[in-house]
Enzyme design. Structure first.
Site, mmCIF file in Angstrom:
data_model
loop_
_atom_site.group_PDB
_atom_site.id
_atom_site.type_symbol
_atom_site.label_atom_id
_atom_site.label_comp_id
_atom_site.label_asym_id
_atom_site.label_seq_id
_atom_site.Cartn_x
_atom_site.Cartn_y
_atom_site.Cartn_z
ATOM 1 N N GLY A 1 3.924 -10.173 -4.010
ATOM 2 C CA GLY A 1 4.232 -9.117 -3.037
ATOM 3 C C GLY A 1 4.519 -9.682 -1.660
ATOM 4 O O GLY A 1 3.964 -9.210 -0.667
ATOM 5 N N GLY A 2 5.400 -10.693 -1.593
ATOM 6 C CA GLY A 2 5.644 -11.383 -0.326
ATOM 7 C C GLY A 2 6.915 -10.983 0.387
ATOM 8 O O GLY A 2 7.231 -11.542 1.435
ATOM 9 N N ILE B 1 2.315 -7.139 4.641
ATOM 10 C CA ILE B 1 1.240 -8.133 4.762
ATOM 11 C C ILE B 1 1.642 -9.447 4.073
ATOM 12 O O ILE B 1 1.416 -10.542 4.605
ATOM 13 C CB ILE B 1 -0.050 -7.581 4.097
ATOM 14 N N SER C 1 -8.732 -3.168 -0.420
ATOM 15 C CA SER C 1 -8.433 -2.090 0.530
ATOM 16 C C SER C 1 -9.751 -1.466 0.984
ATOM 17 O O SER C 1 -10.790 -1.652 0.328
ATOM 18 C CB SER C 1 -7.599 -1.024 -0.184
ATOM 19 N N TYR D 1 -4.776 4.971 -7.087
ATOM 20 C CA TYR D 1 -4.866 3.837 -6.154
ATOM 21 C C TYR D 1 -6.328 3.538 -5.842
ATOM 22 O O TYR D 1 -6.753 2.376 -5.834
ATOM 23 C CB TYR D 1 -4.100 4.182 -4.873
ATOM 24 N N LYS E 1 -8.119 -0.001 -6.601
ATOM 25 C CA LYS E 1 -8.699 -0.856 -5.556
ATOM 26 C C LYS E 1 -10.200 -1.048 -5.774
ATOM 27 O O LYS E 1 -10.737 -2.114 -5.459
ATOM 28 C CB LYS E 1 -8.394 -0.286 -4.165
#
Ligand SMILES: NC(=O)c1ccc[n+]([C@@H]2O[C@H](COP(=O)([O-])OP(=O)(O)OC[C@H]3O[C@@H](n4cnc5c(N)ncnc54)[C@H](O)[C@@H]3O)[C@@H](O)[C@H]2O)c1
Length: 294
Positions: free
Chosen positions: A25-26, A30, A160, A173, A177
């Protein structure tokens, strides 16, 4: 509760030089900020993302030491390819960031959609697939490759605030998390007992200003609620990746301020679970009794 000071120019961060990194996820947010920071510190950064446009642009901008792998964390072959290719080129991997996660699709768990026959449709659970299953796959690969090499490995997962708190409206979600926090908790004793030097930690950000949260940013600003910048979370990710004193820990981040919370949660367990229950837990741990096949 322990406040942790993590300035952007922490001398520890210079240890990122020449480190071999894999990050998921780059392409944006973030993850992209962390890719930039690591590149600036002299690391070799390899990242996987489904967003080809932003991923290719970032690797082109930063140059040779940053490699983009198009693909999805939900596809085992895509993730395996990254690990195999990075180890073929560099011989080992030092740090893995399991960062990819989504909540930009409408969750369907509570939707009453029906199929052509009028029967209630099975939810897709796509958020769970990326945000929990994807992290499990990344973690398996990280640990497996770390175990085979003769140097330490560090796995940092982007959790998170939703790893700890209830977040009404996004139940899948929230469950995912909580799931990645459970993973860190399950791994910490087990990895500490192994000969390979493997650390695993979690960053638990409250609101971060990224495209992920763009649709609700105005509400946070209106109510003056704490907002992290992606650079704050990159600092926390780097800190846990490089600081050898941290294993099985979690850093909560709000408004760019950091708090390590796993230690105090463990230390206060007798208060919230009761002394008798805590004694039984300690007894089981002291006797080395684990669930699962030994
Ligand atoms: N923004 C926040 O407020 C916030 C708060 C707490 C935790 N987080 C977590 O931080 C992480 C990064 O989110 P962000 O805020 O930077 O958002 P973002 O949407 O900018 O970044 C997520 C990245 O993951 C990628 N991605 C999505 N699905 C993927 C898949 N299947 N395979 C590979 N890559 C995929 C996206 O393309 C994107 O580049 C996520 O795990 C998110 O849950 C964000």
């Amino acid at each position: 509760m322990t406040s942790v000071d993590i300035p952007a120019d922490l001398p520890l961060f210079n240890e990122a030089k020449d480190k071999v990194i894999i990050l998921t996820g780059g392409s944006t947010g973030i993850g992209a900020e962390t890719v930039r920071r690591l590149h600036g510190l002299g690391a070799f950064v390899n990242f996987l993302d489904v967003d080809r446009t932003n991923g290719e642009a970032l690797s082109k901008e930063l140059g040779d030491n940053v490699r983009f792998y198009p693909g999805s964390v939900t596809v085992w072959a895509d993730q395996l390819h990254v690990f195999e290719d990075v180890v073929a080129r560099h011989g080992h991997v030092d740090i893995v960031f399991a960062n990819a996660g989504i909540d930009d699709v409408v969750e369907d768990l509570l939707e009453d959609a029906v199929d052509e026959a009028g029967k209630l449709k099975e939810p897709t659970l796509v958020v769970l697939d990326v945000t929990l299953r994807g992290v499990l796959l990344t973690s398996k690969l990280a640990i497996s490759f770390f175990r085979r090499q003769n140097s330490p490995g560090s796995l940092v997962i982007t959790g998170s605030a939703a790893s700890y708190l209830d977040t009404a409206g996004i139940p899948v979600y929230n469950a995912a998390k909580h799931g990645v926090l459970g993973l860190v908790r399950s791994l910490r004793d087990q990895l500490a007992a192994e000969p390979a030097e493997i650390r695993v930690n979690l960053v638990a950000p409250a609101f971060v200003q990224t495209k992920f949260t763009a649709h609700v940013l105005h509400l946070w600003q209106r109510d003056n609620l704490p907002i992290n910048q992606p650079s704050d979370i990159a600092n926390a990710l780097l800190f846990l990746a490089l600081n050898k004193d941290y294993h099985g820990r979690s850093i909560y981040a709000a408004a760019g301020k950091f708090t390590e919370i796993e230690t105090s949660i463990e230390q206060t367990r007798a208060t919230w679970l009761g002394q008798q229950n805590e004694d039984w837990i300690q007894q089981r741990k002291a006797n080395g009794i684990r669930l699962g096949r030994q």
